[in-house]
Structure formats: C-alpha cells, structure tokens
Scaffold this active site. Structure first.
Site, PDB file in Angstrom:
ATOM      1  N   GLY A 249       0.787  -1.227   0.000  1.00  0.00           N
ATOM      2  CA  GLY A 249       0.000   0.000   0.000  1.00  0.00           C
ATOM      3  C   GLY A 249       0.814   1.270   0.000  1.00  0.00           C
ATOM      4  N   PRO A 292       4.965  -5.092  -1.561  1.00  0.00           N
ATOM      5  CA  PRO A 292       4.925  -3.922  -2.448  1.00  0.00           C
ATOM      6  C   PRO A 292       4.556  -4.331  -3.864  1.00  0.00           C
ATOM      7  CG  PRO A 292       7.190  -4.609  -2.092  1.00  0.00           C
ATOM      8  CD  PRO A 292       6.340  -5.479  -1.214  1.00  0.00           C
ATOM      9  N   GLY A 293       3.687  -3.588  -4.479  1.00  0.00           N
ATOM     10  CA  GLY A 293       3.316  -3.840  -5.867  1.00  0.00           C
ATOM     11  C   GLY A 293       3.445  -2.572  -6.680  1.00  0.00           C
ATOM     12  N   CYS A 362     -16.946   3.941 -26.732  1.00  0.00           N
ATOM     13  CA  CYS A 362     -18.280   4.519 -26.876  1.00  0.00           C
ATOM     14  C   CYS A 362     -18.924   4.670 -25.493  1.00  0.00           C
ATOM     15  CB  CYS A 362     -19.127   3.621 -27.778  1.00  0.00           C
ATOM     16  SG  CYS A 362     -20.659   4.394 -28.326  1.00  0.00           S
TER      17      CYS A 362
END
Length: 432
Positions: A249, A292-293, A362
């Site tokens: 995070g 951790p990412g 769209c």
C-alpha cells in the site's frame, strides 16, 4: 517535473524513458503502447532488499504483489532480484510457474479461492496459502488431508484500521470482504482451529490496510495491532507464529501533489515499533514480510498514445482524443485517479493548454484526465501519461472489442517487447 529519474528530454525536445526517445518508440511499436523502464523496477526491488538488511538484519522478505502487473518477464526480473511473489488467482500463479518462479517463494492470496486454485497451489508446492475465511480453511484442511500434505498457511487479519482517514479508526474496517475480524474474536478462533489441524501449519499472520498511502502512522499502528494479536495467539495456544506479513500500500508519485515517503522511512519507523513490541511482550522479532506492488512498478511505466483530434468547445472545454482510453487505463473512470500527461513531441515546451484527455470507447465516461495542463496538442502528436506501470495493463479489457496494447521494456537506450500486442484474431479465438 517528471515522476522518476528514468525520464528526460532529449536534444529534439522529445520525452525519453530509459534513454529511448518515446516518439521513436511510438513510431516503431505503434500506439497505444505501455513502456516500462527495467532499471527503475530493479532499483525499487533493491531498495526494499537493502532496507530489510538495514532494519531487520535481513530477517524478512519483500513479496512483489503481482496483481499490479503480472507477466512472465516481470516474474523473471523479480526472481533475479531475490524477491518473493504474491499472487491472487490461478492465472497469476500459472504465469509465475511458467516463468520458472520458485513456488516456495510464492504467497497465494484471495478472498474466494476456488477448489481448483487450492488444488493448484497444493500440487505445485506454493510456499504459503493465505487463508481468508473459515470456509476456505475447512476446504484447504480437507484437500491437504486428501493429498497427505501439510499446507503452510497464513491468516489475513482485519486490524481495524482505516488508512484512508486521518483518524485511523480502529474498528472502521470490520466491514470488509477480506480476512478475519479481530473485534469479534473470529481471528483468534480461526488461529486456534488452524493450530489444532494436523494438515495446516500456521506459519504467518497477515494484514493489508489499503493502497496509495503516504502516512507512516497507519503502518505503525497496524504493526502494533498485529504484534498484539501474535502475543494473544501465544498466550492462548502456546504457539509463537514465526512470520508477520504487513502487506503493501505504499504510495507513489502520480502528480506533483503526491509526496511519497522514501521506502526506508516506512521500514525504519515500523521496524522500531515491531522491535519495541517484541521486547515488551518478551517474544522474538518475527520474520517480516511486505507486499509492495505499485511501488515496484508504478513509476517505471508510461503509456503512449497518438492524438487523433482536438475538439474545442468554446467557453466549456477542449477534448484531446487519443487512440486508447479506459480499455488500457480504467483508473480514472473508476476512481478519478490523477495523472501527469505531456505531449511527448514537445516535452521541452511549457504546458499551456487545459484539456480533457478523452478515450475512443463509446462511453461518455471514457476519460484519462480532466483539466490536464499539457503542451499545445495537434493530431498526430504522441501523448504520454506517466505512472501507468501498475494497475493499467493488469486491469485492461477488450471493451468495444479493442485489442490490448503491448508492453515494451527499455534499458539503457534499447527496447524489447515483453508482451505482444493483441490482434483481431486474438479477440475471436475463443468464439465458437
């Protein structure tokens, strides 16, 4: 001006990443195009490794949260840097295994793993399966018994901390689809059941308090709560849980309004709290894991687009339309996420126009950014959006039957494709 050191402006006034001209990359590979800088990724991995050495004497490990971006090449890079891997689905696990990732260094998360996914994890010797609820624990216990193995497990705990407020509400997060609640006694009962099982080994307790967090205090509070739960388990069962996983995070820089803390600031402050509680409780310091990412890959990536049209609505707004949009980056449509954008051909010039960057789907809500200040845009220009290394490709879709872009990795002025561009044939390959 830019979010990471891998970006610069060359003598042509073009934006560069990892020594590569982004306008040239757009011409070579086409747009939309995801571009990642390899050394920025490796440096982030190394900062975590160094921080574990400095703050825990190496008694810990970072597990890259691959939901941020999962592909075979990234799994290989993470493995080379000595990190573990966090997966949340059979598909992410399959990718890691096909990349040759050591299954013993994989954590398998998820709030509703299927029976097939649990079997896959057990059959491949995944290091730790993170249990989310009692039903899953019972299924896993039964499957492990049938296979004659002992599953190494973790428990996801709701520590009662809302990291997205400044009050750090201790009970605010009980209403979550993830994990066991501390407040109700559910977490302790689950821990007792796991310890009593002959087929499960409770190796770890885990928490995750949120995403894109800049304050350190919530992480400290979470660590203290988890250390208290670890002591409670010891007092009730006599078992000292070996590992404590404090999740991820950690915030990154999307715009100049973001001011992330250095990784080591998180680590050193939390480490002091963990060690203080260990001393207070007369318990050993646990093996610490982090996930951790975004902070590994987020700032390393950009997305390149080609401007198709510029539509000026006098006294209302200017739309700059691009050849991508919510199919390759749904985060603005979902969260109103902020991004920095530049016209890559004119990156050395001042940003003078306030525009809305519009996608090609769209959908009226298919926008990348509103009120973005960029250089004067014209059809054919290359537009770059920063900090798209995390939760862009991994959240992409084929809405409107739009093929997904490729990912190109750059390093020291050279580039290579690590994920191919989808074709129209790819779109219909499962049609019958």
């Amino acid at each position: 001006m830019f979010v990471a050191d891998c970006f610069d402006v060359n003598e042509k006034g073009h934006l560069t990443i990892g020594g590569c001209d982004t306008v040239g990359l757009a011409e070579e590979y086409g747009t939309p195009l995801y571009v990642m800088d390899e050394m920025t990724i490796r440096q982030a991995c190394r900062l975590y490794q160094k921080s574990f050495q400095e703050n825990y004497d190496g008694h810990g490990m970072a597990f890259y949260a691959s939901k941020a971006l999962n592909c075979k090449e990234l799994c290989r890079i993470v493995a080379e840097e000595g990190l573990g891997l966090d997966v949340v689905s059979g598909g992410e696990l399959y990718t890691a295994l096909k990349a040759g990732f050591d299954p013993e260094k994989i954590h398998f998360h998820g709030n509703n793993k299927t029976q097939d996914e649990l079997n896959m994890a057990l059959d491949n010797g995944v290091g730790v399966i993170v249990m989310d609820n009692l039903d899953e624990m019972k299924r896993l216990d039964q499957l492990a018994a049938e296979k004659g193995v002992t599953a190494q497990v973790s428990m996801r705990i709701k520590p009662g901390i809302d990291a997205h407020t400044h009050s750090f509400i201790r009970t605010g997060q009980i209403d979550s689809k993830f994990g066991f609640a501390l407040e109700t006694g559910e977490a302790l009962e689950a821990a007792k059941a796991a310890i009593a099982s002959k087929n499960l080994n409770l190796k770890e307790i885990h928490c995750h308090i949120g995403s894109q967090i800049f304050d350190i205090d919530p992480f400290v509070l979470a660590a203290e709560v988890m250390m208290g739960f670890r002591k409670q388990i010891k007092d009730v069962t006599g078992v000292t849980v070996e590992c404590m996983n404090l999740g991820g995070g950690f915030g990154i820089k999307y715009t100049d309004r973001d001011h992330p803390q250095p990784y080591n600031a998180y680590m050193s402050t939390v480490a002091k709290a963990v060690k203080a509680k260990a001393k207070e409780y007369d318990m050993p310091v646990p093996f610490i894991c982090l996930e951790p990412g975004r902070s590994i890959v987020g700032e390393s990536g950009i997305t390149l687009y080609t401007v198709g049209s510029v539509k000026v609505i006098p006294k209302i707004r200017t739309y700059v339309s691009i050849d991508g949009g919510m199919t390759d980056n749904p985060r603005y449509a979902l969260y109103k996420s902020s991004y920095l954008a530049v016209i890559a051909d004119k990156a050395g010039q001042p940003a003078v126009e306030k525009v809305t960057i519009a996608g090609k789907c769209c959908e009226s809500g298919d926008l990348i950014q509103e009120d973005a200040m960029i250089q004067e845009a014209a059809p054919g220009d290359t537009l770059a959006v920063f900090s798209t290394g995390a939760y862009n490709y991994s959240m992409s879709s084929n809405y409107n039957r739009i093929p997904k872009p490729p990912i190109v990795m750059v390093k020291a002025g050279s580039s290579r494709v690590i994920v191919k561009r989808e074709t129209y044939d790819d779109l219909i390959k499962n049609d019958v």
